[in-house]
Structures are given as C-alpha cells and as structure tokens.
Design a protein around this motif. Structure first.
Motif, PDB file in Angstrom:
ATOM      1  N   ALA A 115       1.184  -1.177   0.032  1.00  0.00           N
ATOM      2  CA  ALA A 115      -0.132  -0.078   0.255  1.00  0.00           C
ATOM      3  C   ALA A 115       0.820   1.139  -0.229  1.00  0.00           C
ATOM      4  O   ALA A 115       0.040   2.732  -0.791  1.00  0.00           O
ATOM      5  N   ALA A 116       2.036   1.598   0.528  1.00  0.00           N
ATOM      6  CA  ALA A 116       2.988   2.194   0.801  1.00  0.00           C
ATOM      7  C   ALA A 116       3.698   2.705  -1.011  1.00  0.00           C
ATOM      8  O   ALA A 116       4.321   3.358  -0.954  1.00  0.00           O
ATOM      9  N   GLY A 117       3.711   1.768  -1.474  1.00  0.00           N
ATOM     10  CA  GLY A 117       4.314   1.550  -3.227  1.00  0.00           C
ATOM     11  C   GLY A 117       5.743   1.202  -3.040  1.00  0.00           C
ATOM     12  O   GLY A 117       6.100   2.286  -3.929  1.00  0.00           O
ATOM     13  N   VAL A 118       5.657   0.139  -1.733  1.00  0.00           N
ATOM     14  CA  VAL A 118       7.338  -0.251  -1.644  1.00  0.00           C
ATOM     15  C   VAL A 118       7.794  -1.442  -2.183  1.00  0.00           C
ATOM     16  O   VAL A 118       6.876  -2.275  -2.481  1.00  0.00           O
ATOM     17  N   LYS A 119       8.747  -1.373  -2.575  1.00  0.00           N
ATOM     18  CA  LYS A 119       9.115  -2.771  -2.885  1.00  0.00           C
ATOM     19  C   LYS A 119       9.831  -3.748  -2.155  1.00  0.00           C
ATOM     20  O   LYS A 119      11.113  -2.808  -1.743  1.00  0.00           O
TER      21      LYS A 119
END
Length: 293
Positions: free
Chosen positions: A155-159
């Motif tokens: 959800a945070a857009g982190v890989k």
C-alpha cells in the motif's frame, strides 16, 4: 553470469559490532555519510538500519530513520534507499519467563515493524520472510504477521526485498506472491552463513536460486570472510551482490573495513569477471522501482 551487477551496501546492521571495529556508523550523520561513501564507490543501493546514538545498540526509532534518510536525500545523491523492516522480531528464551523471553527480547507488531517505511516511503524495504533460529536467539516472523507487513508495504508503494535465510523462506514468499501481496517482479535477497540458516556454500545458493519463481530478480551474500567469495559466486550464478559492514567488518585479516572500501573491492571483483556495475538508474529499471523524493 550476470553482465550488469547491482551492488548493495548494508551500511551498519544491528549486530554487536560497535567496539569490535574502530568506526561502525552509529549516529544518523555517520550512517548517512557512510552510505554516501558506499554510493560514491559504486553501490546503487544502500541498505539501512539505525542505532541508538548513545549506546550504539540496534534501534528502531522512526525519528532516527527520518533523520538518516533526510540527510541522504538532501545530499542530492542518486542512490536507491532500502530500509530494514526486520527489527522487532528478536526472542531470547528464558526458562524463568518462557512466555515473555529474556534479556535482548524485542517483539513488535507488524504495524510497528513497518511504521518508518510507511512514513518515509523508500524505494525498497526488507521483508524477512520467515522465522529462524538466529545465533543464540530466534527471529520470529509468522505467516500472518508477514501477510500484514506485505499488505502495508504494498500500500505504501514500496518494493519488498524478500530476505531468505533458508529454503522454507522462499516457499513462504512464493505463497505471499500467489496471494497477490507482493507485486511482480519480486526481488529476493539470499542470505547465507548466518547461524543457523543456510550455510555459505555454492550448493546452498544454487538450491535457493533454483526454487525462486520465474522472472524473479535476486541478489545474494555471505557474511564474514566469505563475503567477497560470494560476490563472485552470486554474480557467476546470475545474481546481484551485497557487501557492507553489517555483514563483515574486515577488509583483510586484521584490517578494519569501511563501506567504501568493501564496495570498491566488490566492484573490482565484478569488473575483473568481465561484468559492469549498475548505476542507480539502471537498478531501478532492472528491479521495477519508482524513484522517491
């Protein structure tokens, strides 16, 4: 063999290395400066823990992460930031207090383990994909806890960089991928030589690599004196590499390392093998990362 190798540098870690080395980075400024030194030497990715500035012990205070990341970002360096989310899972069994553990135990919820990731939104953060007997203690990360962490990271857009210390961790990661909790292409880090996970052997790395899902990106490393041999080994087997003071504090026998010196040596190994070293921009393209500001 990998023809264009991403070098990651694990800058300080959470181990008991302060006092065993003359200059382990401890304060946010020291950690940021050492990360930038590693980047200048050729590291496209810097992997960050933080420490208590007074004691030098491992810490997970979001304010320390914020200060450290702020210093790196304000420098203008084009480097990929990878924050650990592996803190808060340490358990040391105490027969007198078996339910709560003994000295050194530090257990945190999924939300606490990724709070700094949700706040700072780095390009990458680690997801230690399973429990493990770790030295004289244990690292605890249950499947449901990892599901919640993965949801929050997604959800945070982190890989997530999926850290695997043995084959069961690869299996669990593939389940999370199948459930849609980790976006393709997945990124794996094969961690070797940590007691009591997979040993630092070619056979162990081959076995773990052989169980990765099709299309996965991967890197691998080994700790201590096996760090540099496994730079060559990972690159030869088609992976990317990791070095740094988190995993090894010596450049040569009796010679304390710096992160810059370790990255420089790794770069020399990779280039002498006939490969090139990836820039941060190339790393983003390979790994499917979104540059953060």
């Amino acid at each position: 063999m990998n023809a264009n190798v991403i070098i990651s540098c694990a800058v300080t870690g959470a181990g008991d290395t302060v006092g065993k080395h003359p200059a382990i980075p401890v304060t946010p400024r020291q950690i940021a400066d050492s990360a930038l030194e590693a980047h200048a030497a050729g590291a496209a990715i810097v992997h960050l823990h933080v420490r208590d500035p007074r004691s030098g012990k491992a810490a997970r205070d979001p304010k320390l992460y914020s200060e450290t990341v702020g210093l790196i970002r304000s420098s203008g360096a084009d480097v990929v930031i990878n924050l650990t989310a592996g803190m808060g899972g340490d358990f040391f069994f105490d027969p007198a207090h078996p339910a709560s553990g003994g000295p050194g135990t530090d257990m945190a919820s999924a939300a606490e383990r990724v709070a700094h990731v949700e706040e700072l939104r780095p390009e990458v953060c680690t997801l230690d994909c399973g429990s493990l007997n770790f030295g004289n203690g244990a690292f605890l990360a249950t499947a449901d806890l990892l599901r919640e962490m993965a949801r929050r990271i997604q959800a945070a857009g982190v890989k997530p960089e999926i850290e695997c210390f043995e084959l069961g961790h690869v299996w669990l990661a593939k389940q999370l991928i199948a459930e849609g909790l980790i976006d393709p292409p997945p990124l794996f880090q094969l961690c070797l030589g940590i007691p009591w996970g997979a040993e630092a052997t070619t056979e162990a790395m081959l076995a773990m690599r052989g169980h990765l899902p099709e299309g996965a990106n991967w890197a691998g490393f080994a700790i201590g004196r096996m760090q540099m041999p496994f730079v060559a080994q990972a690159a030869l087997l088609g992976g990317h590499v990791r070095v740094g003071l988190e995993d090894n504090i010596w450049l040569d026998r009796g010679v304390p390392a710096t992160n810059g010196a370790l990255v420089k040596r790794a770069r020399e190994i990779v280039e002498r093998m006939g490969a090139s070293v990836a820039t941060a921009a190339e790393a983003r393209a390979k790994l499917g990362l979104k540059k953060q500001k």
